[in-house]
Design an enzyme around this catalytic site. Structure first.
Site, PDB file in Angstrom:
ATOM      1  N   PRO A   2       0.811  -1.207   0.000  1.00 53.72           N
ATOM      2  CG  PRO A   2      -0.327  -1.370   1.972  1.00 53.72           C
ATOM      3  CD  PRO A   2       0.959  -1.739   1.354  1.00 53.72           C
ATOM      4  CD  GLU A   3       3.663   2.824  -4.085  1.00 55.84           C
ATOM      5  OE1 GLU A   3       3.840   3.989  -4.445  1.00 55.84           O
ATOM      6  OE2 GLU A   3       4.029   1.849  -4.756  1.00 55.84           O
ATOM      7  NE  ARG A 110       7.016  -9.400   3.058  1.00 58.35           N
ATOM      8  CZ  ARG A 110       7.705  -8.714   2.155  1.00 58.35           C
ATOM      9  NH1 ARG A 110       7.109  -8.213   1.117  1.00 58.35           N
ATOM     10  NH2 ARG A 110       8.979  -8.525   2.340  1.00 58.35           N
ATOM     11  NE  ARG A 151      19.968  14.338  -0.298  1.00 65.67           N
ATOM     12  CZ  ARG A 151      19.017  13.807   0.467  1.00 65.67           C
ATOM     13  NH1 ARG A 151      18.123  14.576   1.036  1.00 65.67           N
ATOM     14  NH2 ARG A 151      18.981  12.515   0.660  1.00 65.67           N
TER      15      ARG A 151
END
Length: 270
Positions: A2-3, A110, A151
């Site tokens: 799930p995002e 999980r 970055r």
DNA sequence: CTCCGATCCTGATGGC
DNA sequence: TGCCATCAGGATCGGA
């Protein structure tokens, strides 16, 4: 699994069923989630009313008035409202039993999910350093460009960092990068301001399109009503290694030397 | 500060 | 058919 779109789908499904109900009991069958479920919760929750359901990134927040439950679905979690008398499966770690004979039941094979409680939401360690919500106005190309200064991290990994922007996982990072024409391995600090505008718009668009169809179901995600999402039918690159790019026909490449696979079109993405 | 790899756990899948 | 290796939608942590 799930995002952000899947968690938002879950939230929207739960609001009409759960808001305003009173918690009767918390039934824990397996405490061993990402963080163990605190034993105090069983005595703390009964009698409390669920006033609101919010979402922050991939976290679902049940507002109890004085305090909040934080639920995270991890990789394999899902939530459903079911009749309390329905026998639980072997991977259903807890029920939040509410008035009306129903309960909010979590399934998480999980056990990477979490059920936590806080009375200081803004300062909770999991929430406090989260970046802006991608669907709120403070998220923009200008913001991403600013955060990316200096970055060298790959842009795909940059987008997966919840401290930069909340709720984006591997599927939607890959899809947004394809939509914006940006190579997933490109250094975050080497992307122009203009391209960040394109990328921010692509992120917003792909998330909104996914939410509109109930999220992505790759294996077994389902919303709170048990129905799957349909966004997997619209995926342009994720999981399509070897298949033709829908834009130019070039074979989609999977980069697996990164910890999580990146999928991209070597012709369309630079 | 930044970045990389290991880690938690179970299930599905593909190759041999 | 069966066995084994590999890979998964996440997020934290330790160490370079």
């Amino acid at each position: 699994m799930p995002e952000l779109p899947e968690v938002e789908t879950t939230r929207r499904g739960l609001v009409p069923l759960l808001c305003g109900t009173r918690i009767i009991a918390l039934v824990v069958r397996d405490r061993r989630l990402r963080w163990p479920i605190a034993p105090q919760l069983e005595t703390l929750l009964p009698g409390r009313t669920i006033a609101r359901i919010d979402r922050r990134g991939k976290y679902l927040l049940l507002d109890l008035g004085e305090g909040s439950l934080i639920i995270h679905l991890g990789m394999s979690g899902s939530l459903q409202m079911v009749a309390t008398r329905k026998p639980p499966g072997p991977w259903d770690p807890f029920d939040i039993v509410v008035t009306g004979g129903q309960c909010l039941r979590m399934r998480d094979p999980r056990r990477f999910g979490a059920l936590l409680y806080t009375e200081d939401r803004p300062h909770h360690p999991l929430l406090r350093h989260l970046g802006p919500e991608p669907l709120e106005p403070e998220f923009s190309g200008a913001y991403l460009y600013h955060r990316a200064r200096g970055r060298r991290i790959a842009i795909r990994d940059f987008l997966l960092n919840g401290q930069i922007v909340a709720g984006i996982g591997n599927i939607y990072a890959n899809e947004a990068l394809f939509s914006a024409g940006i190579h997933p391995g490109r250094a975050a600090g080497r992307i122009s301001r203009t391209r960040y505008d394109t990328l921010a718009a692509a992120i917003v668009a792909v998330l909104n399109r996914a939410i509109a169809v109930g999220g992505t179901t790759l294996k077994d995600f389902s919303g709170s009503d048990g129905r799957p999402g349909y966004f997997q039918q619209q995926l342009q690159v994720y999981g399509r290694a070897g298949d033709p790019c829908l834009g130019c026909g070039t074979q989609i490449v999977r980069l697996s030397h990164l910890t999580r696979s990146s999928y991209y079109c070597p012709h369309c993405q630079r």
